[in-house]
Design a protein around this motif. Structure first.
Motif, PDB file in Angstrom:
ATOM      1  N   LEU A 127      45.582 -11.075 -26.511  1.00 36.78           N
ATOM      2  CA  LEU A 127      44.632 -10.858 -27.605  1.00 36.78           C
ATOM      3  C   LEU A 127      45.367 -11.031 -28.919  1.00 36.78           C
ATOM      4  O   LEU A 127      46.400 -10.396 -29.162  1.00 36.78           O
ATOM      5  CB  LEU A 127      44.031  -9.449 -27.522  1.00 36.78           C
ATOM      6  CG  LEU A 127      43.162  -9.017 -28.704  1.00 36.78           C
ATOM      7  CD1 LEU A 127      41.898  -9.854 -28.792  1.00 36.78           C
ATOM      8  CD2 LEU A 127      42.820  -7.532 -28.604  1.00 36.78           C
ATOM      9  N   LEU A 128      44.823 -11.897 -29.779  1.00 38.16           N
ATOM     10  CA  LEU A 128      45.423 -12.146 -31.092  1.00 38.16           C
ATOM     11  C   LEU A 128      44.429 -11.746 -32.162  1.00 38.16           C
ATOM     12  O   LEU A 128      43.285 -12.199 -32.166  1.00 38.16           O
ATOM     13  CB  LEU A 128      45.794 -13.624 -31.228  1.00 38.16           C
ATOM     14  CG  LEU A 128      46.689 -14.168 -30.101  1.00 38.16           C
ATOM     15  CD1 LEU A 128      45.911 -15.160 -29.256  1.00 38.16           C
ATOM     16  CD2 LEU A 128      47.945 -14.799 -30.636  1.00 38.16           C
ATOM     17  N   GLN A 129      44.876 -10.886 -33.080  1.00 38.79           N
ATOM     18  CA  GLN A 129      43.989 -10.378 -34.118  1.00 38.79           C
ATOM     19  C   GLN A 129      44.087 -11.242 -35.373  1.00 38.79           C
ATOM     20  O   GLN A 129      45.167 -11.429 -35.934  1.00 38.79           O
ATOM     21  CB  GLN A 129      44.346  -8.932 -34.447  1.00 38.79           C
ATOM     22  CG  GLN A 129      44.109  -7.973 -33.295  1.00 38.79           C
ATOM     23  CD  GLN A 129      44.520  -6.556 -33.628  1.00 38.79           C
ATOM     24  OE1 GLN A 129      45.099  -6.297 -34.678  1.00 38.79           O
ATOM     25  NE2 GLN A 129      44.226  -5.628 -32.738  1.00 38.79           N
ATOM     26  N   MET A 156      47.830 -17.551 -35.379  1.00 38.17           N
ATOM     27  CA  MET A 156      47.577 -18.937 -35.024  1.00 38.17           C
ATOM     28  C   MET A 156      48.792 -19.578 -34.342  1.00 38.17           C
ATOM     29  O   MET A 156      48.653 -20.353 -33.397  1.00 38.17           O
ATOM     30  CB  MET A 156      47.186 -19.746 -36.262  1.00 38.17           C
ATOM     31  CG  MET A 156      45.804 -19.424 -36.789  1.00 38.17           C
ATOM     32  SD  MET A 156      44.469 -19.690 -35.546  1.00 38.17           S
ATOM     33  CE  MET A 156      44.329 -18.063 -34.791  1.00 38.17           C
ATOM     34  N   THR A 157      49.985 -19.208 -34.810  1.00 39.76           N
ATOM     35  CA  THR A 157      51.179 -19.680 -34.120  1.00 39.76           C
ATOM     36  C   THR A 157      51.252 -19.080 -32.729  1.00 39.76           C
ATOM     37  O   THR A 157      51.602 -19.758 -31.754  1.00 39.76           O
ATOM     38  CB  THR A 157      52.446 -19.310 -34.913  1.00 39.76           C
ATOM     39  OG1 THR A 157      52.331 -19.814 -36.240  1.00 39.76           O
ATOM     40  CG2 THR A 157      53.690 -19.886 -34.265  1.00 39.76           C
ATOM     41  N   GLY A 158      50.902 -17.788 -32.612  1.00 42.51           N
ATOM     42  CA  GLY A 158      50.876 -17.139 -31.308  1.00 42.51           C
ATOM     43  C   GLY A 158      49.887 -17.799 -30.367  1.00 42.51           C
ATOM     44  O   GLY A 158      50.144 -17.932 -29.164  1.00 42.51           O
ATOM     45  N   LEU A 159      48.732 -18.217 -30.898  1.00 41.71           N
ATOM     46  CA  LEU A 159      47.745 -18.934 -30.083  1.00 41.71           C
ATOM     47  C   LEU A 159      48.343 -20.217 -29.525  1.00 41.71           C
ATOM     48  O   LEU A 159      48.219 -20.508 -28.330  1.00 41.71           O
ATOM     49  CB  LEU A 159      46.513 -19.245 -30.929  1.00 41.71           C
ATOM     50  CG  LEU A 159      45.503 -20.218 -30.327  1.00 41.71           C
ATOM     51  CD1 LEU A 159      44.924 -19.684 -29.035  1.00 41.71           C
ATOM     52  CD2 LEU A 159      44.388 -20.532 -31.331  1.00 41.71           C
ATOM     53  N   GLN A 160      49.002 -20.986 -30.377  1.00 37.25           N
ATOM     54  CA  GLN A 160      49.578 -22.251 -29.935  1.00 37.25           C
ATOM     55  C   GLN A 160      50.674 -22.036 -28.893  1.00 37.25           C
ATOM     56  O   GLN A 160      50.743 -22.761 -27.892  1.00 37.25           O
ATOM     57  CB  GLN A 160      50.132 -23.014 -31.136  1.00 37.25           C
ATOM     58  CG  GLN A 160      49.060 -23.503 -32.101  1.00 37.25           C
ATOM     59  CD  GLN A 160      49.659 -24.227 -33.283  1.00 37.25           C
ATOM     60  OE1 GLN A 160      50.498 -23.681 -34.010  1.00 37.25           O
ATOM     61  NE2 GLN A 160      49.248 -25.458 -33.490  1.00 37.25           N
ATOM     62  N   GLU A 185      33.450 -19.441 -38.958  1.00 31.50           N
ATOM     63  CA  GLU A 185      34.062 -20.743 -39.215  1.00 31.50           C
ATOM     64  C   GLU A 185      35.514 -20.754 -38.737  1.00 31.50           C
ATOM     65  O   GLU A 185      35.971 -21.718 -38.113  1.00 31.50           O
ATOM     66  CB  GLU A 185      34.001 -21.064 -40.711  1.00 31.50           C
ATOM     67  CG  GLU A 185      34.677 -22.386 -41.096  1.00 31.50           C
ATOM     68  CD  GLU A 185      34.102 -23.595 -40.394  1.00 31.50           C
ATOM     69  OE1 GLU A 185      34.871 -24.544 -40.131  1.00 31.50           O
ATOM     70  OE2 GLU A 185      32.888 -23.606 -40.105  1.00 31.50           O
ATOM     71  N   LYS A 186      36.243 -19.689 -39.019  1.00 31.53           N
ATOM     72  CA  LYS A 186      37.632 -19.611 -38.558  1.00 31.53           C
ATOM     73  C   LYS A 186      37.702 -19.522 -37.039  1.00 31.53           C
ATOM     74  O   LYS A 186      38.604 -20.098 -36.413  1.00 31.53           O
ATOM     75  CB  LYS A 186      38.338 -18.416 -39.200  1.00 31.53           C
ATOM     76  CG  LYS A 186      38.610 -18.594 -40.687  1.00 31.53           C
ATOM     77  CD  LYS A 186      39.353 -17.396 -41.258  1.00 31.53           C
ATOM     78  CE  LYS A 186      39.689 -17.600 -42.721  1.00 31.53           C
ATOM     79  NZ  LYS A 186      40.412 -16.446 -43.302  1.00 31.53           N
ATOM     80  N   LEU A 187      36.767 -18.815 -36.438  1.00 30.91           N
ATOM     81  CA  LEU A 187      36.740 -18.726 -34.984  1.00 30.91           C
ATOM     82  C   LEU A 187      36.444 -20.088 -34.351  1.00 30.91           C
ATOM     83  O   LEU A 187      37.000 -20.435 -33.307  1.00 30.91           O
ATOM     84  CB  LEU A 187      35.701 -17.701 -34.533  1.00 30.91           C
ATOM     85  CG  LEU A 187      36.052 -16.236 -34.832  1.00 30.91           C
ATOM     86  CD1 LEU A 187      34.885 -15.331 -34.484  1.00 30.91           C
ATOM     87  CD2 LEU A 187      37.301 -15.811 -34.058  1.00 30.91           C
ATOM     88  N   LYS A 188      35.604 -20.859 -35.012  1.00 32.47           N
ATOM     89  CA  LYS A 188      35.330 -22.219 -34.536  1.00 32.47           C
ATOM     90  C   LYS A 188      36.596 -23.054 -34.554  1.00 32.47           C
ATOM     91  O   LYS A 188      36.889 -23.798 -33.601  1.00 32.47           O
ATOM     92  CB  LYS A 188      34.244 -22.865 -35.402  1.00 32.47           C
ATOM     93  CG  LYS A 188      33.919 -24.303 -35.011  1.00 32.47           C
ATOM     94  CD  LYS A 188      32.867 -24.903 -35.943  1.00 32.47           C
ATOM     95  CE  LYS A 188      32.592 -26.352 -35.586  1.00 32.47           C
ATOM     96  NZ  LYS A 188      31.594 -26.954 -36.524  1.00 32.47           N
ATOM     97  N   ARG A 189      37.375 -22.928 -35.623  1.00 31.73           N
ATOM     98  CA  ARG A 189      38.632 -23.671 -35.718  1.00 31.73           C
ATOM     99  C   ARG A 189      39.634 -23.188 -34.675  1.00 31.73           C
ATOM    100  O   ARG A 189      40.409 -23.982 -34.115  1.00 31.73           O
ATOM    101  CB  ARG A 189      39.203 -23.542 -37.125  1.00 31.73           C
ATOM    102  CG  ARG A 189      38.344 -24.191 -38.202  1.00 31.73           C
ATOM    103  CD  ARG A 189      38.910 -23.965 -39.591  1.00 31.73           C
ATOM    104  NE  ARG A 189      40.183 -24.660 -39.779  1.00 31.73           N
ATOM    105  CZ  ARG A 189      40.908 -24.561 -40.899  1.00 31.73           C
ATOM    106  NH1 ARG A 189      40.476 -23.824 -41.908  1.00 31.73           N
ATOM    107  NH2 ARG A 189      42.044 -25.217 -41.002  1.00 31.73           N
ATOM    108  N   ALA A 190      39.619 -21.891 -34.393  1.00 28.08           N
ATOM    109  CA  ALA A 190      40.505 -21.352 -33.365  1.00 28.08           C
ATOM    110  C   ALA A 190      40.149 -21.909 -31.991  1.00 28.08           C
ATOM    111  O   ALA A 190      41.044 -22.213 -31.181  1.00 28.08           O
ATOM    112  CB  ALA A 190      40.435 -19.826 -33.356  1.00 28.08           C
ATOM    113  N   LYS A 191      38.862 -22.063 -31.734  1.00 34.35           N
ATOM    114  CA  LYS A 191      38.428 -22.669 -30.474  1.00 34.35           C
ATOM    115  C   LYS A 191      38.937 -24.093 -30.365  1.00 34.35           C
ATOM    116  O   LYS A 191      39.350 -24.551 -29.287  1.00 34.35           O
ATOM    117  CB  LYS A 191      36.897 -22.651 -30.378  1.00 34.35           C
ATOM    118  CG  LYS A 191      36.303 -21.299 -30.098  1.00 34.35           C
ATOM    119  CD  LYS A 191      36.453 -20.886 -28.638  1.00 34.35           C
ATOM    120  CE  LYS A 191      35.482 -21.646 -27.742  1.00 34.35           C
ATOM    121  NZ  LYS A 191      35.522 -21.148 -26.344  1.00 34.35           N
ATOM    122  N   GLU A 192      38.927 -24.815 -31.485  1.00 34.03           N
ATOM    123  CA  GLU A 192      39.413 -26.192 -31.490  1.00 34.03           C
ATOM    124  C   GLU A 192      40.907 -26.261 -31.203  1.00 34.03           C
ATOM    125  O   GLU A 192      41.403 -27.266 -30.693  1.00 34.03           O
ATOM    126  CB  GLU A 192      39.106 -26.842 -32.842  1.00 34.03           C
ATOM    127  CG  GLU A 192      37.614 -27.048 -33.093  1.00 34.03           C
ATOM    128  CD  GLU A 192      37.297 -27.461 -34.520  1.00 34.03           C
ATOM    129  OE1 GLU A 192      38.231 -27.439 -35.366  1.00 34.03           O
ATOM    130  OE2 GLU A 192      36.130 -27.783 -34.804  1.00 34.03           O
TER     131      GLU A 192
END
Length: 308
Positions: free
Chosen positions: A129-131, A138-142, A159-166
């Motif tokens: 889980l990333l807050q 975002m680095t942790g996601l990658q 909008e930011k969540l959409k970019r995170a999904k991408e």
């Protein structure tokens, strides 16, 4: 040369000044002069040390923190000990590479600080889980996706969540429209909870993190964007919460040089294709505006200042 200075009285009072550039005569044995090209901004810039080369950070290491107590790097030139350098991945731009020492190392240690060297956490059976959608998250996601981990992102912006999904996020939660996001996390994990939480919120989010971490899981405490003190009516006993799910709560102060190099070798090879998310690059004379932009929370990923 030019450099930005502060009296430790708030970024609104930082000022640009002229200073003498370092010369060969200023160098001691084992030191080098660096011409600085790009600087990435962080909420807590003092986390990047020069003397923390391996193992657990110590109080003595904190004496070499950049920004406080040592000068920062919003300057044309700085002298550093030659032991503090790590080769940047060749496929990254200077702006992208500037984000690695703090955001990427912090994310790596949050995920793998308890893992043996060279044996990072892996596998889609592990959930992270990333807050938020700032630089560390975002680095942790990658990095998490490079390790084949399942990821959940929280944010107040669709909008930011959409970019995170991408970028590969498996699940996203808007904590404004879903205030009980901890219950949603449990729902997404079929009641099990998440193995690792990159906890950046602090007082207003930590108690919910305890509610949705898996039994025996890890909460990596990185920041306190929601504040340092909880609401009086929500006082709770940390030891009870930790015992309830056999949780480890670990404060993260960046990481050592050897784990930095480990991260680069495992997560940032050309075959992985990871490029840090740089939201915006400001010119050197816009440093104050860059800090204001960072504080506003409008960014997605990292904010960088171009020095040279």
């Amino acid at each position: 040369m030019k450099q930005w200075m502060t009296g430790q009285d708030g970024f609104r009072n930082i000022r640009s000044v002229e200073a003498a550039a370092p010369t060969e005569g200023d160098l001691k044995d084992g030191e080098v002069v660096v011409e600085i090209g790009h600087v990435s901004l962080n909420y807590r810039d003092i986390e990047a040390t020069q003397t923390h080369l391996s193992g657990q950070v110590t109080e003595q290491d904190l004496a070499s923190d950049l920004g406080l107590p040592l000068p920062g790097v919003l300057t044309n030139y700085r002298i550093f000990p030659d032991t503090g350098f790590v080769a940047a991945p060749s496929h990254l731009s200077d702006a992208e590479a500037s984000t690695l020492p703090t955001a990427a190392v912090t994310a790596w240690m949050s995920l793998n600080g308890f893992q043996p060297m060279g044996q990072p956490i892996r596998g889609m059976d592990k959930v992270v889980l990333l807050q938020g959608t700032g630089g560390v998250s975002m680095t942790g996601l990658q990095i998490a996706k490079a390790l084949d981990l399942t990821t959940i992102i929280t944010s107040s912006s669709d909008e930011k969540l959409k970019r995170a999904k991408e970028l590969g996020a498996d699940h996203v939660i808007n904590y404004r429209t879903t205030p009980d996001w901890d219950k949603k996390v449990l729902e997404l994990t079929h009641g099990r909870g998440v193995d690792v939480i990159l906890e950046t919120g602090g007082s207003q989010t930590l108690w919910k993190s305890f509610e949705c971490v898996a039994f025996g899981g890890l909460i990596s405490a990185i920041g306190y964007l929601s504040g340092k003190e909880d609401e009086p009516e929500k006082r709770w006993n940390v030891s009870v919460m930790a015992l309830k799910r056999n949780v480890t709560l670990k404060g993260i102060l960046n990481g050592p040089k050897d784990r930095f190099e480990e991260m680069l070798a495992i997560a940032y090879g050309k075959d992985k294709g990871i490029k840090p998310v740089v939201d915006r690059v400001f010119d050197f004379d816009q440093a104050k505006e860059a800090l204001q932009y960072l504080q506003s929370g409008r960014h997605f990923g990292k904010v960088v200042v171009k020095v040279a």
